[in-house]
Design an enzyme around this catalytic site. Sequence first.
Site, PDB file in Angstrom:
ATOM      1  N   ASP A  85      31.118  42.197  37.992  1.00 34.47           N
ATOM      2  CA  ASP A  85      32.257  41.929  37.107  1.00 34.47           C
ATOM      3  C   ASP A  85      33.600  42.299  37.716  1.00 34.47           C
ATOM      4  O   ASP A  85      34.632  41.755  37.305  1.00 34.47           O
ATOM      5  CB  ASP A  85      32.093  42.714  35.792  1.00 34.47           C
ATOM      6  CG  ASP A  85      32.059  44.221  36.041  1.00 34.47           C
ATOM      7  OD1 ASP A  85      31.367  44.639  36.992  1.00 34.47           O
ATOM      8  OD2 ASP A  85      32.735  44.965  35.320  1.00 34.47           O
ATOM      9  N   THR A 107      32.550  52.426  41.627  1.00 33.12           N
ATOM     10  CA  THR A 107      33.691  51.568  41.276  1.00 33.12           C
ATOM     11  C   THR A 107      34.931  52.386  40.969  1.00 33.12           C
ATOM     12  O   THR A 107      34.862  53.444  40.355  1.00 33.12           O
ATOM     13  CB  THR A 107      33.368  50.636  40.082  1.00 33.12           C
ATOM     14  OG1 THR A 107      32.289  49.797  40.458  1.00 33.12           O
ATOM     15  CG2 THR A 107      34.540  49.775  39.674  1.00 33.12           C
ATOM     16  N   THR A 134      34.007  49.477  34.410  1.00 32.25           N
ATOM     17  CA  THR A 134      32.982  49.920  35.358  1.00 32.25           C
ATOM     18  C   THR A 134      31.640  50.021  34.648  1.00 32.25           C
ATOM     19  O   THR A 134      31.592  50.453  33.497  1.00 32.25           O
ATOM     20  CB  THR A 134      33.340  51.287  35.981  1.00 32.25           C
ATOM     21  OG1 THR A 134      32.214  51.750  36.753  1.00 32.25           O
ATOM     22  CG2 THR A 134      33.708  52.334  34.947  1.00 32.25           C
ATOM     23  N   GLY A 135      30.590  49.597  35.323  1.00 34.02           N
ATOM     24  CA  GLY A 135      29.260  49.677  34.698  1.00 34.02           C
ATOM     25  C   GLY A 135      28.380  48.547  35.192  1.00 34.02           C
ATOM     26  O   GLY A 135      28.632  47.980  36.267  1.00 34.02           O
TER      27      GLY A 135
HETATM   28  N1  ASP Z   1      30.732  47.030  37.763  1.00 37.80           N
HETATM   29  C1  ASP Z   1      30.304  47.176  39.125  1.00 37.80           C
HETATM   30  C2  ASP Z   1      29.439  46.008  39.485  1.00 37.80           C
HETATM   31  O1  ASP Z   1      28.614  45.615  38.686  1.00 37.80           O
HETATM   32  C3  ASP Z   1      29.548  48.426  39.400  1.00 37.80           C
HETATM   33  C4  ASP Z   1      30.109  49.663  38.743  1.00 37.80           C
HETATM   34  O2  ASP Z   1      31.124  49.634  38.107  1.00 37.80           O
HETATM   35  O3  ASP Z   1      29.482  50.692  38.900  1.00 37.80           O
HETATM   36  O4  ASP Z   1      29.521  45.521  40.579  1.00 37.80           O
END
Ligand code: ASP
Length: 375
Positions: free
Chosen positions: A274, A243, A294-295
């Site tokens: 998200d 992300t 991000t996460g």
């Molecule tokens: N937040 C992103 C998602 O869940 C993934 C990420 O940020 O690594 O799609």
Amino acid sequence: MATDCIAVDIAALKLKVIAMPPIRPFRRCILSLLLFTAAARVGAQENAPSAATTASPNPSMQPSKQRIALAVHGGAGTIDPAQMTPELEKEYRAGLERALKVAYEILQRGGSSLDATEAALRLLEDDPHFNAGKGAVFTSAGTNELDASIMDGKTLKAGAVASVRRVKNPISLARLVMEKSPHVMLDGAGAEAFAKEQRIELVDPKYFFTQQRWDALQTVKEAAKGGGGGKQYVISDKDVHGTVGAVALDQAGNLAAATSTGGMTNKRPGRIGDSPVIGAGTYANNATCAISATGDGEYFIRAVVAHQVSALIEYRGLSLDAAAAAAIKNVGELGGTGGLIALDRNGHIAMPFNTNGMYRGQVDPTGKFIIDIYK
Ligand code: ASP
């Protein structure tokens, strides 16, 4: 005229009333003229800059120029230093620096925070190191489905796209949804039909393929089956997450936030995280702050993270640091991992995360680029 006094308006609109003795009209007129000339000279002297003020102007007299500010991220996760060669680390840093540079130049020229965040994300989407655009992770069906969103802190307008498979730069399509449609979010085929109408660049889905992400999908699938003939699968968050995001404050005092992602490796087709959800992965409001997260998307949606930071500032009076830390703590308590970048209307930046690393960069008040990966 039986006037016993005259009013002399000194240059800076100071009204001075001067008592006049009872004298004959002609003399009174001459005296008035003399007094006016003297007063005007005093007023002019009061308003003329002295040698000292010319050399070092009083800052409060200067038209205030809004401080510009900028931060970007390239995903949070367990970034294993052992897997990170010096060359690879250099490439990640170079990617973040390129994004900062292009966005910072836009802000310095007086461009908008929306332009700056979009430009930064386009570069990161084109960079295969990051999980957005080229280099996006794969779904369990071996496809790439991309999500993105952008928000304008001045108008609170927002645009988002989800599950697009042929749009080279989803962040630009999200901006067009905001500016050229009455909607906030479009997904899948409908979003791509809109992309065609807007003449935005479409690519063959193969464009998004990278061997590293494909291998990561196989590893995650094997691990999910519990198979592998005793082989231990080390799944770093780098394989699952990624992300990219940007937050910016422009010379007009306007905040913007933007986020773009391929989602999570091995996600079900149709899963939306998200990143395109306004208030979860992205939020901007001139009254408070701009956020890109991000996460683990599911947790960020449930904790309504990006809006939570804004609400803690607006309704609880928390500082940016305290609000951002509280929102990430909240994600952790639910069982999620990740981080965010936050920027307030005064140019303060916070970048909390509960993993061991987050690819991130910011421009400090002197214009220096600071790029970090680990805690
Ligand atoms: N937040 C992103 C998602 O869940 C993934 C990420 O940020 O690594 O799609």
